[in-house]
Design an enzyme around this catalytic site. Structure first.
Site, mmCIF file in Angstrom:
data_model
loop_
_atom_site.group_PDB
_atom_site.id
_atom_site.type_symbol
_atom_site.label_atom_id
_atom_site.label_comp_id
_atom_site.label_asym_id
_atom_site.label_seq_id
_atom_site.Cartn_x
_atom_site.Cartn_y
_atom_site.Cartn_z
ATOM 1 N N CYS A 138 12.996 -32.311 -2.406
ATOM 2 C CA CYS A 138 12.733 -31.637 -1.130
ATOM 3 C C CYS A 138 12.175 -32.575 -0.062
ATOM 4 O O CYS A 138 11.774 -32.124 1.001
ATOM 5 C CB CYS A 138 11.811 -30.447 -1.334
ATOM 6 S SG CYS A 138 10.218 -30.900 -1.973
ATOM 7 N N ARG A 179 4.449 -23.658 -1.361
ATOM 8 C CA ARG A 179 3.608 -24.783 -1.777
ATOM 9 C C ARG A 179 2.190 -24.465 -1.346
ATOM 10 O O ARG A 179 1.950 -24.134 -0.186
ATOM 11 C CB ARG A 179 4.067 -26.081 -1.120
ATOM 12 C CG ARG A 179 3.251 -27.252 -1.629
ATOM 13 C CD ARG A 179 3.677 -28.539 -1.006
ATOM 14 N NE ARG A 179 3.272 -28.600 0.386
ATOM 15 C CZ ARG A 179 3.593 -29.601 1.191
ATOM 16 N NH1 ARG A 179 4.342 -30.576 0.752
ATOM 17 N NH2 ARG A 179 3.194 -29.618 2.425
ATOM 18 N N GLU A 206 5.227 -36.463 -6.409
ATOM 19 C CA GLU A 206 5.148 -37.211 -5.147
ATOM 20 C C GLU A 206 4.108 -38.326 -5.191
ATOM 21 O O GLU A 206 3.859 -38.970 -4.181
ATOM 22 C CB GLU A 206 4.893 -36.266 -3.969
ATOM 23 C CG GLU A 206 3.658 -35.413 -4.088
ATOM 24 C CD GLU A 206 3.460 -34.469 -2.906
ATOM 25 O OE1 GLU A 206 4.123 -34.627 -1.873
ATOM 26 O OE2 GLU A 206 2.610 -33.569 -3.022
ATOM 27 N N ASN A 248 9.009 -38.025 0.384
ATOM 28 C CA ASN A 248 8.282 -38.542 1.557
ATOM 29 C C ASN A 248 7.019 -39.270 1.110
ATOM 30 O O ASN A 248 6.732 -40.389 1.543
ATOM 31 C CB ASN A 248 7.873 -37.404 2.495
ATOM 32 C CG ASN A 248 9.058 -36.627 3.003
ATOM 33 O OD1 ASN A 248 10.181 -37.120 2.928
ATOM 34 N ND2 ASN A 248 8.832 -35.432 3.497
ATOM 35 N N ASP A 249 6.269 -38.586 0.261
ATOM 36 C CA ASP A 249 5.037 -39.217 -0.212
ATOM 37 C C ASP A 249 5.320 -40.253 -1.287
ATOM 38 O O ASP A 249 4.698 -41.308 -1.312
ATOM 39 C CB ASP A 249 4.077 -38.162 -0.759
ATOM 40 C CG ASP A 249 3.328 -37.498 0.367
ATOM 41 O OD1 ASP A 249 2.825 -38.220 1.232
ATOM 42 O OD2 ASP A 249 3.274 -36.261 0.395
ATOM 43 N N ARG A 280 5.900 -25.092 3.454
ATOM 44 C CA ARG A 280 4.611 -25.786 3.623
ATOM 45 C C ARG A 280 3.635 -24.768 4.224
ATOM 46 O O ARG A 280 3.631 -24.553 5.435
ATOM 47 C CB ARG A 280 4.766 -26.984 4.562
ATOM 48 C CG ARG A 280 5.656 -28.098 4.056
ATOM 49 C CD ARG A 280 5.705 -29.237 5.079
ATOM 50 N NE ARG A 280 6.364 -30.414 4.572
ATOM 51 C CZ ARG A 280 7.664 -30.700 4.758
ATOM 52 N NH1 ARG A 280 8.437 -29.880 5.436
ATOM 53 N NH2 ARG A 280 8.173 -31.823 4.279
ATOM 54 N N ARG A 292 3.252 -43.407 5.808
ATOM 55 C CA ARG A 292 4.409 -42.730 6.418
ATOM 56 C C ARG A 292 4.178 -42.342 7.868
ATOM 57 O O ARG A 292 5.119 -42.043 8.596
ATOM 58 C CB ARG A 292 4.794 -41.492 5.594
ATOM 59 C CG ARG A 292 3.740 -40.445 5.562
ATOM 60 C CD ARG A 292 4.046 -39.378 4.545
ATOM 61 N NE ARG A 292 4.718 -38.226 5.101
ATOM 62 C CZ ARG A 292 4.822 -37.049 4.482
ATOM 63 N NH1 ARG A 292 4.319 -36.898 3.262
ATOM 64 N NH2 ARG A 292 5.422 -36.046 5.038
ATOM 65 N N HIS A 322 4.111 -35.500 9.571
ATOM 66 C CA HIS A 322 4.301 -34.051 9.623
ATOM 67 C C HIS A 322 4.545 -33.568 11.041
ATOM 68 O O HIS A 322 5.221 -32.572 11.258
ATOM 69 C CB HIS A 322 3.086 -33.345 9.021
ATOM 70 C CG HIS A 322 3.296 -33.015 7.576
ATOM 71 N ND1 HIS A 322 2.419 -32.314 6.825
ATOM 72 C CD2 HIS A 322 4.326 -33.295 6.758
ATOM 73 C CE1 HIS A 322 2.879 -32.171 5.599
ATOM 74 N NE2 HIS A 322 4.038 -32.778 5.533
HETATM 75 C C1 PEP Z 1 7.225 -34.898 0.332
HETATM 76 O O1 PEP Z 1 6.166 -35.520 0.188
HETATM 77 O O2 PEP Z 1 8.342 -35.408 0.125
HETATM 78 C C2 PEP Z 1 7.220 -33.492 0.791
HETATM 79 C C3 PEP Z 1 8.310 -32.779 0.761
HETATM 80 O O3 PEP Z 1 6.074 -32.969 1.239
HETATM 81 P P1 PEP Z 1 5.371 -33.334 2.625
HETATM 82 O O4 PEP Z 1 6.389 -33.960 3.532
HETATM 83 O O5 PEP Z 1 4.859 -32.046 3.160
HETATM 84 O O6 PEP Z 1 4.285 -34.263 2.243
HETATM 85 MG MG MG Z 2 4.287 -34.545 0.173
#
Ligand code: PEP
Ligand code: MG
Length: 571
Positions: free
Chosen positions: A501, A336, A430, A453-454, A300, A464, A194
């Site tokens: 996303c 979110r 996710e 991402n997750d 976020r 990550r 992040h």
């Molecule tokens: C994700 O997990 O892909 C996402 C968009 O949320 P974050 O990156 O905030 O975990």
């Molecule tokens: Mg996420």
């Protein structure tokens, strides 16, 4: 003068920055290392003594509690901590450093404790070596207590500051966003953390995973080169001059062609793609609206929620969210609900990625969750609002969330607040569990967001935010392709909107894979918006579908990636 030195890392946010290092210390209690003016030293020593005193009082209180509840043995443990606070080698050395080097207490604590830690590590006696844990504990307590005693120059970072640290949390970058931070360089971390996402949002050039930064001190001159993935420590005048002229040329090139910004997101064979924006703080919504973004696919909210380290009250939240909706000028905004715990370790070193994260945190802290939901509903009269639930792993999670949402709606009704009764509720896909069961969740939600991402980190078992495994984090892995295909197949008959996303949607080759697999709604950071629109306008959906069919037969991520890159960049 020190020789120019190149430190290698990984690019987290592009661009170059020239500035003075400002070191942050300890990711849990971020503090900055500063030089003080001689007239500030006396107050600084008082500040440190105050923290020692506060720590002593806390420990004494703890000791008497322990004596009452569990007998004398365990309270002896606290003695060890109290002894550290009486240790002249420790406390007096810190004061001496503050006075003679004119530095803030945090920096002095860091230096003295580092020396002591090294001494402990050299000891042969196992028992004594273990005592370094006591020192570690007391250092954290002192830092924590120092935080409640404001540092005189905390807000006055030098102009052109480059934040340097082992790991700089995203909230720190966020809190300091209006300060003159021009760059970021961290010893650990990865481009998917992040912190990296936040740096890209703020358009701050950033390098992560540059372990040799450990020796860089506050005040050192640095260049962050977010093209080559390096940090130049103590650059020569010649190097600085070269970078300055490159920077001028870069700024000229940065202007986005107006034609791409206003053009529709449509493929060569006339398939319409919905393209939304991801934002990390409320101020970004204006830029998103200015850029003509169709919708905010992901806001976020946790960074704004915990801004300045404390919780906002409900009225302030309602005002903030209302402003976001008004600034979005009619574009739907997907809020979110707070997702805390990402990229974090708890006090005792537990990786929060697998712990009380996202919706789990909200369900354990319903006062916070309800406050946010009430505020969102109350703001919803100002524009199309969508509520998105993160880190969901079962239908039970969704049931529990709905119970709280229902309670909030009833409370608002009873208090005669106006709100939109049809705010769509969505779920982030996710976690592997959500990916496998998204069809079972369909009757409980109005829309889906695919958080790649997750999803990738949990599917491939690759943290990550850990630079040491970043090479294993691969959106082209056949397991990911199969997972995405499965989600698409499960959700297609459901007929509810699905937006991708995660960062996978922000890189043209992986975004092209998503389109080929059938996803027609993407949401990306503002920094990536134009490049993804350009990619969409340069490809044919029919060809991407053929490409997707081809790559589904392949075995290796590298082969998949090569084939996709060749198709997208037509090499
Ligand atoms: C994700 O997990 O892909 C996402 C968009 O949320 P974050 O990156 O905030 O975990
Ligand atoms: Mg996420």
């Amino acid at each position: 003068m020190r020789e120019e030195r190149i430190i290698h890392g990984v690019v987290a946010s592009v661009g170059t920055a020239i500035g003075k290092a400002v070191r942050t210390f300890d990711p849990l209690f971020v503090s900055f290392n500063f030089r003080l003016r001689p007239d500030q030293v006396r107050r600084e020593v008082e500040r440190f003594r105050g923290s020692v005193e506060k720590s002593r009082e806390q420990l004494k209180r703890m000791q008497s509690e322990l004596r009452k509840n569990s007998g004398p043995e365990s309270s002896f443990l606290i003695d060890a901590h109290l002894l550290v606070l009486q240790d002249r080698l420790f406390v007096d050395r810190i004061i001496e450093k503050v006075e003679t080097d004119c530095i803030n207490s945090e920096w002095a604590i860091q230096q003295v404790s580092d020396e002591l830690f090294q001494a402990y590590d050299r000891l042969n006696d196992e028992y004594l070596r273990e005592r370094r844990g006591d020192l570690d504990d007391i250092v954290r307590r002192l830092l924590h207590n120092l935080q409640s005693k404001p540092l005189p120059s905390f807000k006055k970072l030098p102009y052109d500051a480059i934040l340097v640290g082992k790991l700089v949390p995203p909230s720190t970058l966020f809190e300091l966003r209006s300060q003159r931070i021009v760059g970021l360089a961290t010893e650990t971390g990865s481009p998917l953390s992040h912190t990296a996402i936040m740096a890209r949002s703020l358009e701050i050039p950033a390098i992560v995973g540059a372990s040799e930064l450990a020796e860089v001190a506050s005040g050192d001159l640095l260049i962050v080169d977010g093209e080559r993935g390096i940090v130049i420590w103590s650059p020569s005048d010649e190097t600085v001059a070269q970078y300055k002229s490159r920077d001028r040329d870069g700024k000229k090139l940065k202007k986005k062609p107006a034609t791409v910004v206003s053009a529709p997101s449509i493929t060569e064979d006339a398939v319409q793609i919905s393209l939304g924006a991801n934002i990390n703080f409320s101020e970004e919504v204006r830029a998103a609206a200015g850029q003509g973004c169709e919708f905010i696919g992901l806001y976020r909210t946790e960074f704004d929620f915990f801004r300045e380290g404390k919780q906002p009250d409900e009225e302030a939240l309602v005002a903030d969210y209302s402003l976001v909706l008004k600034s979005a000028k009619g574009a739907p905004v997907t809020f979110r609900t707070i997702d805390v715990g990402i990229d974090q370790k708890s006090w005792d070193g537990v990786n929060m990625n697998l712990g009380v994260r996202g919706l789990r945190f909200c369900l354990e802290n319903t006062d916070i969750f309800k406050k946010q939901l009430r505020s969102l509903y109350r703001a919803s009269v100002h524009g199309p609002t969508r509520i998105l639930l993160p880190f969901v792993s079962s239908v039970d999670d969704l049931d529990a969330a709905h119970t709280v949402i229902e309670e909030v709606r009833r409370e608002l009704q009873a208090r005669r607040h106006r709100f939109d009764r049809n705010v769509p509720i969505g779920v982030m896909i996710e976690t592997p569990a959500a990916a496998q069961t998204c069809d079972l969740m369909a009757s409980l939600v109005d829309f889906f967001c695919l958080g790649t991402n997750d999803l990738i980190q949990y599917y491939l078992v690759v943290d990550r935010s850990d630079q040491s495994v970043v090479h294993l984090y691969n959106p082209f892995h056949p397991a990911i392709l199969r997972c995405l295909q499965q989600v698409y197949t499960l959700l297609r008959p459901v007929g509810k909107p699905v937006t991708v996303c995660g960062e996978m949607a922000a890189d043209p080759p992986s975004a092209a894979v998503l389109l080929g697999l059938g996803f027609t709604s993407l949401s990306v950071s503002l920094a990536a918006y134009t490049r993804i629109k350009r990619m969409i306008r340069s490809v044919s959906m029919a060809q991407l579908k053929d490409l997707a069919a081809e790559i589904m037969k392949m075995h290796k991520p590298k082969e998949v990636e090569e084939m996709v890159r060749a198709a997208v960049y037509r090499t």
